[in-house]
Design a protein around this motif. Structure first.
Motif, PDB file in Angstrom:
ATOM      1  N   THR A   1       0.836  -1.207   0.000  1.00  0.00           N
ATOM      2  CA  THR A   1       0.000   0.000   0.000  1.00  0.00           C
ATOM      3  C   THR A   1       0.865   1.249   0.000  1.00  0.00           C
ATOM      4  OG1 THR A   1      -0.114  -0.072   2.399  1.00  0.00           O
ATOM      5  CG2 THR A   1      -1.917  -1.113   1.211  1.00  0.00           C
ATOM      6  N   ASN A   2       2.122   1.099  -0.382  1.00  0.00           N
ATOM      7  CA  ASN A   2       3.007   2.261  -0.409  1.00  0.00           C
ATOM      8  C   ASN A   2       2.658   3.198  -1.571  1.00  0.00           C
ATOM      9  OD1 ASN A   2       5.396   3.959  -0.195  1.00  0.00           O
ATOM     10  ND2 ASN A   2       6.089   2.401   1.208  1.00  0.00           N
ATOM     11  N   VAL A   3       3.378   4.303  -1.673  1.00  0.00           N
ATOM     12  CA  VAL A   3       2.961   5.397  -2.554  1.00  0.00           C
ATOM     13  C   VAL A   3       2.714   4.964  -4.004  1.00  0.00           C
ATOM     14  CG1 VAL A   3       3.616   7.610  -3.539  1.00  0.00           C
ATOM     15  CG2 VAL A   3       3.920   7.212  -1.121  1.00  0.00           C
TER      16      VAL A   3
ATOM     17  N   LEU B   1      -1.017   4.998  -5.607  1.00  0.00           N
ATOM     18  CA  LEU B   1      -1.374   5.907  -6.711  1.00  0.00           C
ATOM     19  C   LEU B   1      -2.301   5.178  -7.681  1.00  0.00           C
ATOM     20  CD1 LEU B   1       1.997   7.655  -7.639  1.00  0.00           C
ATOM     21  CD2 LEU B   1       0.018   8.680  -6.542  1.00  0.00           C
ATOM     22  N   VAL B   2      -2.115   3.864  -7.789  1.00  0.00           N
ATOM     23  CA  VAL B   2      -3.001   3.094  -8.659  1.00  0.00           C
ATOM     24  C   VAL B   2      -3.937   2.224  -7.821  1.00  0.00           C
ATOM     25  CG1 VAL B   2      -1.779   3.141 -10.839  1.00  0.00           C
ATOM     26  CG2 VAL B   2      -0.992   1.629  -9.062  1.00  0.00           C
TER      27      VAL B   2
ATOM     28  N   GLU C   1      -5.090   0.694  -2.058  1.00  0.00           N
ATOM     29  CA  GLU C   1      -5.809   0.676  -0.786  1.00  0.00           C
ATOM     30  C   GLU C   1      -7.214   0.116  -1.006  1.00  0.00           C
ATOM     31  OE1 GLU C   1      -4.906   4.601   0.449  1.00  0.00           O
ATOM     32  OE2 GLU C   1      -3.269   3.899   1.723  1.00  0.00           O
TER      33      GLU C   1
ATOM     34  N   SER D   1      -1.253  -5.452   5.186  1.00  0.00           N
ATOM     35  CA  SER D   1      -0.802  -4.424   4.246  1.00  0.00           C
ATOM     36  C   SER D   1       0.663  -4.169   4.549  1.00  0.00           C
ATOM     37  CB  SER D   1      -1.628  -3.146   4.397  1.00  0.00           C
ATOM     38  OG  SER D   1      -1.403  -2.568   5.651  1.00  0.00           O
TER      39      SER D   1
END
Lengths: 162, 380
Positions: A81-83, A87-88, A91, A118
Motif C-alpha cells: 500500500t506504499n505510494v 497511486l493506482v 488501498e 498491508s
C-alpha cells in the motif's frame, strides 16, 4: 523444537560467515520457512545451537518485520500500500480482498487458510498494484485478478469454487 | 583502481559517493581480511532497478564483485539481499553455484592465484538495513540499527574489519568499465557523474518500468519520451524524482538533468533514480501522509528525533488528511521537520523531514484547504 535435521542445516548456515552471530537472521528465516512461524521454544533451541543469550535471538526476531512470532495462515497475503501502489488504488484492492475474505489487517480466516497484511514496498512499483502470497509476487493486479488468485487457492484446497 | 577512479563512477545507491575514493580508503587500511558487501536491500519505495539485475543477470553482479574483490584485496563477499525477494535469492544462489563450478569463484580463480568467495545473506524485512552501517549490524546478526560514524565502515565495518558496501547497480557497472576503460566510460552521461543509470518510473505514466539511460538525462524526457507521458490523458501535477525519501518537485520544475549534481540545485535529490509520477487526481496531503506512515513504520527507534519525529509527523498529517486539522498544523509540521533535519543518526530521519518540507513548500495551498474546509478539494 529444532530437530537434528534442522540443526544440521543451521550449522551449514553458520559456516557461510566469519562468525556465528551472522547466522541469527538466516536461521530464524529458515525456522519460519519450515514451521510457518518462530516459537519461543525454537528460539531457546537456536540460542543453544548458536551459543548466544536468548535475549539476542529474541531482539533480532522481534525487529525484522518478516519474522513472525505468532502462527499465520497457510497462505499469507501481503498487499503493498506504499505510494507507487496506492497511486493506482491498492488501498481499495486491500479493502476488496479484506471484504472478500471477511478479515481485516493482521487477521486469519477461521479455516486458517488465509491471513492478510498491508505492507511497505515490495519492489514492484512499476507493475503496481502488487501483492505477495507467501513467497510469490503477483503484479499488475485488479479486483478480478486478485479474486482469481484467491479462488484458485480455495479451489485447490477444498476442491470446489466458493 | 586507477581505472575505476578515472571512470568517475559514483555509488548508485542514493548518496552518489565516488566509488574509487571509497575504495582507496578501504585499500589503504592495513587490516585484513577486508570484506565486500553488496547492498541488495532495495527497499526505497519507488525503486525496483536492482531486481532485474538480480533476477535476470546475476552473473553481471558476480563478475563485478570478483573484480572489486581483486582490486581491494578482499577475499570474501556477501550479497545482502532483502527478504522480500525470495525469487532473486534462488536465482543468485544458483548463479553463485555455477560460478564456483566454472572456477570464477573459489580459492584460485581460473588458476590466476586470485581468491574470492561469495555468499548470499537474506534480510528479513527492514528498510533501514539499506543504510550501510545498519546493513553491517544486520549481517552481524543484530537488530538493523545504524552505527555512529566515524569510524566509517571502510576502516571498521563488518566484523570490525575494513568493509566496502556498494549497491548492486554500482558493482554491475564494473565489468563494463574494465571492458571499455575508465576514460571511455567517463564520456557517457554528464561530466561530473558519468555512466549509465537505471531509472525506474512508476505511477501515472503510460509505460512504467526500468530504463537504462545516460546519467544526466532530463527528467522531462524520462517522463514524456521514454515512459510515454501521462496516462489516461491526465495532467502532470508532481514528481518524486529519486524514491520516496527525496523531496517532491512540482510539474513546472521538472526540466532538469537527473544526476547527483544538478538535482540538488533543482531542489531535490537523485536518490536511487526512482521517478514516481503523479497526475492531477492525486491529493498531495494523502501522499505525504502515506510516505510518513512508511517512515514511522521503518524508523529503527534508535535515535529520538527520528523515532518521535516520524510518529508526530504522521499523526498530524493523519488529522489534516482526514479534514480534522487545526489552525497552526502546517507550522507545527514545519517545526517538527526542521527539528529533525540534520539531527538524526542516519538519513532516514532527514528523508522523512525533507518529504514534509518539500510538500509544504510546493503544495501549501492543499494543506490549507484541508484544514479550512475540513475535506479534500479532490474529494478523495
Amino acid at each position: 523444537m529444532i530437530d537434528e535435521n534442522m540443526r544440521q542445516t543451521i550449522e551449514g548456515l553458520i559456516k557461510k560467515f566469519p562468525c556465528r552471530d551472522s547466522a541469527v537472521v538466516p536461521s530464524l528465516s529458515y525456522i519460519q520457512k519450515v514451521k510457518g512461524h518462530i516459537s519461543e521454544n525454537d528460539m531457546e533451541d537456536l540460542a543453544i545451537i548458536l551459543q548466544f543469550p536468548e535475549a539476542r535471538i529474541f531482539s533480532a526476531a522481534s525487529f525484522y518485520s518478516m519474522l513472525k512470532l505468532m502462527p499465520k495462515a497457510r497462505y499469507h497475503i501481503q498487499v503493498c500500500t506504499n505510494v507507487s501502489c496506492s497511486l493506482v488504488e491498492t488501498e481499495t484492492l486491500f479493502d476488496h480482498i479484506s471484504g472478500k475474505l471477511g478479515i481485516g489487517e493482521g487477521e486469519i480466516t477461521p479455516d486458517g487458510l488465509f491471513s492478510l497484511e498491508s505492507v511497505e514496498c515490495l519492489g514492484s512499483c512499476g507493475y503496481a498494484p502488487a501483492m505477495m502470497v507467501n513467497s510469490e509476487h503477483y503484479e499488475n493486479l485488479n479486483f478480478k485478478k486478485a479474486d482469481e488468485i484467491i479462488e484458485l487457492i480455495i479451489k485447490e484446497f477444498t476442491g470446489k469454487y466458493p | 583502481m586507477e581505472e575505476i577512479k578515472r571512470s568517475g563512477l559514483r555509488g548508485r545507491g542514493g548518496a552518489g559517493f565516488p566509488t574509487g575514493m571509497k575504495w582507496s580508503f578501504a585499500k589503504a587500511d592495513p587490516k585484513f581480511p577486508k570484506y565486500l558487501l553488496c547492498n541488495a536491500d532495495e527497499g526505497e519505495p519507488g525503486t525496483f532497478k536492482d531486481r532485474p539485475i538480480l533476477e535476470k543477470n546475476p552473473h553481471l553482479l558476480i563478475e563485478g564483485m570478483v573484480i572489486s574483490g581483486y582490486v581491494l584485496g578482499s577475499e570474501y563477499g556477501y550479497i545482502y539481499l532483502r527478504g522480500e525477494y525470495p525469487a532473486a535469492a534462488d536465482i543468485l544462489n544458483a548463479a553463485i553455484k555455477q560460478a564456483y563450478e566454472a572456477n570464477y569463484l573459489g580459492d584460485n580463480i581460473n588458476g590466476k592465484g586470485v581468491k574470492f568467495h561469495l555468499a548470499v545473506h537474506q534480510g528479513a524485512g527492514a528498510y533501514i538495513c539499506g543504510e550501510e552501517t545498519a546493513l553491517i549490524e544486520s549481517i552481524e546478526g543484530k537488530k538493523g540499527q545504524p552505527r555512529n560514524k566515524p569510524p566509517f565502515p571502510v576502516n571498521v565495518g563488518a566484523w570490525s574489519m575494513p568493509t566496502i558496501v556498494n549497491n548492486v547497480e554500482t558493482l554491475s557497472n564494473l565489468p563494463y568499465i574494465i571492458e571499455i576503460g575508465g576514460e571511455a566510460y567517463s564520456n557517457i552521461g554528464s561530466k561530473e557523474c558519468p555512466g549509465p543509470k537505471l531509472f525506474c518510473v512508476s505511477g501515472h505514466v503510460k509505460k512504467p518500468g526500468v530504463y537504462e539511460l545516460p546519467m544526466g538525462t532530463n527528467l522531462k524526457d524520462i517522463i514524456y519520451i521514454h515512459a510515454g507521458g501521462i496516462r489516461d490523458g491526465g495532467k502532470l501535477k508532481a514528481v518524486i524524482p529519486g524514491g520516496i525519501s527525496t523531496p517532491v518537485l512540482p510539474a513546472d520544475a521538472i526540466d532538469c538533468a537527473m544526476d547527483f549534481v544538478a538535482m540538488p540545485k533543482a531542489g531535490s535529490m537523485l536518490g536511487s533514480g526512482a521517478v514516481i509520477v503523479m497526475d492531477d487526481s492525486v491529493c498531495m496531503v494523502r501522499v505525504a501522509y502515506r510516505a510518513l506512515k512508511f517512515f514511522e513504520h521503518e524508523s529503527c527507534g534508535k535515535c529520538v528525533p527520528c523515532r518521535e519525529g516520524t510518529d508526530w509527523l504522521r499523526k498530524v498529517l493523519a488529522r489534516v488528511e482526514k479534514g480534522k486539522g487545526k489552525d497552526g498544523d502546517i507550522e507545527l509540521l514545519s517545526d517538527i521537520a526542521e527539528i529533525m533535519m540534520g539531527r538524526t543518526f542516519c538519513p532516514l530521519g532527514d528523508g522523512a523531514a525533507g518529504v514534509v518540507m518539500g510538500m509544504i513548500k510546493h503544495f501549501k495551498n492543499e494543506f490549507e484547504e484541508h484544514i479550512k474546509n475540513g475535506r479534500c478539494a479532490l474529494s478523495c
